[in-house]
Design a protein around this motif. Structure first.
Motif, short mmCIF file in Angstrom:
data_model
loop_
_atom_site.label_atom_id
_atom_site.label_comp_id
_atom_site.label_asym_id
_atom_site.label_seq_id
_atom_site.Cartn_x
_atom_site.Cartn_y
_atom_site.Cartn_z
N PHE A 94 0.84 -1.21 0.00
CA PHE A 94 0.00 0.00 0.00
C PHE A 94 0.87 1.26 0.00
O PHE A 94 0.47 2.31 -0.51
CB PHE A 94 -1.01 -0.01 1.17
CG PHE A 94 -0.42 0.26 2.52
CD1 PHE A 94 -0.11 1.54 2.94
CD2 PHE A 94 -0.18 -0.78 3.40
CE1 PHE A 94 0.44 1.78 4.19
CE2 PHE A 94 0.35 -0.55 4.66
CZ PHE A 94 0.67 0.75 5.05
N CYS A 117 -0.69 -6.50 3.89
CA CYS A 117 -0.90 -5.86 5.20
C CYS A 117 -2.28 -6.29 5.68
O CYS A 117 -3.25 -6.22 4.92
CB CYS A 117 -0.84 -4.34 5.04
SG CYS A 117 -1.47 -3.44 6.47
N SER A 118 -2.38 -6.74 6.92
CA SER A 118 -3.68 -7.22 7.42
C SER A 118 -4.71 -6.10 7.49
O SER A 118 -5.91 -6.33 7.31
CB SER A 118 -3.52 -7.86 8.80
OG SER A 118 -3.13 -6.90 9.76
N LEU A 119 -4.26 -4.88 7.72
CA LEU A 119 -5.21 -3.76 7.76
C LEU A 119 -5.72 -3.45 6.35
O LEU A 119 -6.93 -3.31 6.14
CB LEU A 119 -4.53 -2.50 8.30
CG LEU A 119 -4.55 -2.30 9.80
CD1 LEU A 119 -3.73 -1.08 10.18
CD2 LEU A 119 -5.98 -2.16 10.29
N ASN A 145 -3.05 3.07 5.39
CA ASN A 145 -2.80 1.62 5.25
C ASN A 145 -3.97 0.93 4.55
O ASN A 145 -4.62 0.04 5.11
CB ASN A 145 -2.62 0.97 6.63
CG ASN A 145 -1.43 1.49 7.39
OD1 ASN A 145 -1.04 2.64 7.20
ND2 ASN A 145 -0.88 0.68 8.26
N CYS A 216 -4.30 -4.41 12.85
CA CYS A 216 -2.92 -4.72 12.47
C CYS A 216 -2.56 -6.00 13.21
O CYS A 216 -2.65 -6.05 14.44
CB CYS A 216 -1.99 -3.59 12.86
SG CYS A 216 -0.27 -4.15 12.90
N GLU A 217 -2.11 -7.01 12.46
CA GLU A 217 -1.84 -8.31 13.10
C GLU A 217 -0.63 -8.28 14.03
O GLU A 217 -0.40 -9.22 14.76
CB GLU A 217 -1.65 -9.38 12.02
CG GLU A 217 -0.41 -9.21 11.17
CD GLU A 217 -0.38 -10.17 9.98
OE1 GLU A 217 -0.99 -9.83 8.95
OE2 GLU A 217 0.24 -11.22 10.10
N VAL A 218 0.13 -7.19 13.99
CA VAL A 218 1.25 -7.03 14.92
C VAL A 218 0.75 -6.33 16.19
O VAL A 218 0.83 -6.86 17.30
CB VAL A 218 2.39 -6.20 14.27
CG1 VAL A 218 3.51 -5.92 15.26
CG2 VAL A 218 2.92 -6.92 13.05
N GLU A 244 -1.87 1.97 16.76
CA GLU A 244 -2.59 0.79 16.25
C GLU A 244 -2.76 -0.26 17.35
O GLU A 244 -3.39 -1.29 17.14
CB GLU A 244 -1.85 0.16 15.07
CG GLU A 244 -1.92 0.99 13.80
CD GLU A 244 -0.94 0.51 12.73
OE1 GLU A 244 -0.42 -0.61 12.83
OE2 GLU A 244 -0.67 1.29 11.80
N CYS A 303 6.08 -8.41 11.83
CA CYS A 303 5.21 -8.23 10.67
C CYS A 303 5.78 -9.06 9.51
O CYS A 303 6.84 -8.72 8.95
CB CYS A 303 5.14 -6.76 10.25
SG CYS A 303 4.16 -6.59 8.74
S1 SF4 Z 1 2.86 -3.76 10.87
FE1 SF4 Z 1 0.65 -4.05 10.76
S2 SF4 Z 1 -0.10 -2.22 9.67
FE2 SF4 Z 1 2.12 -2.36 9.29
S3 SF4 Z 1 2.29 -3.54 7.37
FE3 SF4 Z 1 2.43 -5.03 9.07
S4 SF4 Z 1 0.31 -5.75 9.30
FE4 SF4 Z 1 0.20 -3.85 8.13
#
Ligand code: SF4
Length: 347
Positions: A94, A117-119, A145, A216-218, A244, A303
């Motif tokens: 993104f 990216c999970s978001l 994102n 966000c998966e993190v 986040e 991530c």
């Molecule tokens: S840290 Fe979270 S928001 Fe950033 S790219 Fe990874 S999954 Fe997406």
């Protein structure tokens, strides 16, 4: 001091990398990486490319090849003004898309085929159209994102550093804020708005924020228990959390801000020990620049998408001009309006 990017040989690249990262990365690893970094920096000049590096890149890459590093807002600004012929984005898809939206005439390259990216994948353009239909006339603020087709349905984009200011500048009591539920909840708390989910009724006269359930998966994995445990083990720890993270984690922290704000906070703080609740590479990157400060990173939480970007792949990306970002022109033009508005409102 000479920057690693300006070294005139692989041997000099190695010496400079050892000076900066010798306490974090084994020498044998630096030998290999310095040769790749030197070749990238040579090729970058030959191909008139600029390399942008997000704060979450691993230390050897982060410190050796980007011309500019930063968070999404900072890198968007640079993308909008660069005169390079190629933009290589060491970040996730993104982010590279954002650079292409702002620079349609330039070749924008991402060193990995996917780097998702999970978001960004939590919401589609059709989801946004449905929400807009349910709340006609309510402005839509979308986190950067997201992918281009979602940005195209948006009134204004935001980043974690300007979200509160952008929501406050909109002349509307009710705002739709997508897709990160936790960022939106944190912004709703700071702007005095009640949180609603799609389908909930807006109460007359009550400032509200319609949120989506993207995560966000993190950052969703950090807990108040992590903070309590770190403070019990190291009572002098200063806890710094990204917005986040869940709202209760942000509230239990000593400071919360975008990745660049976190970097600045640690740099200017008199404290000596920090727990950073964000992608663990950033702890190493800050540690490299602040040798007197100890960073406690939660490195079991990573991530996977950011970690797809490596020095090896960046070299291949420059050699073969891959992977090129392409965006449908109609979508790009609409998405650019939401990014331009964000940049105007953050000037
Ligand atoms: S840290 Fe979270 S928001 Fe950033 S790219 Fe990874 S999954 Fe997406």
């Amino acid at each position: 001091m000479l920057r690693i990017q300006e070294a005139v040989s692989a041997a000099q690249t190695f010496e400079l990398m050892k000076k900066m990262l010798g306490h974090l990365v084994p020498e044998a690893e630096l030998m290999v990486k310095s040769e790749i970094a030197f070749e990238i920096n040579r090729l970058k000049k030959e191909k008139k490319a600029v390399i942008l590096g997000h704060n979450y890149m691993e230390p050897a890459l982060y410190h050796s090849i980007p011309d500019h590093v930063g968070d999404s807002l900072g890198l968007s600004r640079i993308s909008a003004s660069t005169d390079a012929e190629r933009i290589v984005f060491c970040g996730v898809r993104f982010m590279a898309e954002t650079a292409k939206i702002l620079n349609p005439g330039k070749m924008v390259l991402l060193p990995a085929r996917v780097a998702g990216c999970s978001l960004a994948s939590s919401i589609t353009a059709e989801d946004v159209r449905r929400i807009k239909k349910a709340y006609p006339g309510v402005p839509v603020v979308t986190y950067i994102n997201t992918y281009a087709d979602v940005k195209a349905e948006t009134d204004v984009c935001c980043t974690s550093s300007n979200a509160v200011s952008i929501v406050n500048q909109l002349e509307s009591d009710t705002v739709i804020c997508l897709p990160d539920e936790f960022l939106a909840r944190n912004v709703a708390r700071e702007t005095g708005k009640r949180v609603l989910f799609p389908g909930d009724m807006i109460r007359n006269g009550e400032p509200s924020m319609v949120v989506w359930n993207g995560k966000c998966e993190v950052h969703e994995k950090f807990t108040v228990g992590d903070i309590t445990a770190a403070r019990a083990q190291f009572p002098d720890t200063v806890v710094v959390a990204h917005p986040e993270c869940p709202p209760e984690v942000v509230e239990a922290s000593d400071y919360s801000g975008s990745t660049t704000a976190m970097v600045d906070f640690v740099k200017h703080s008199d404290a000596k020990r920090f727990l950073l609740l964000t992608e663990c590479s950033m702890s190493d990157n800050i540690a490299a620049e602040n040798p007197g400060k100890e960073m406690l990173g939660m490195c079991s939480i990573r991530c996977p998408h950011m970690n797809e970007i490596t020095l090896e792949d960046t070299l291949e990306c420059l050699r073969e001009d891959k992977y090129q970002i392409e965006i449908d022109e109609d979508i790009r033009v609409k998405a650019k309006k939401s990014l331009d508005r964000m940049l105007e409102m953050s000037a």
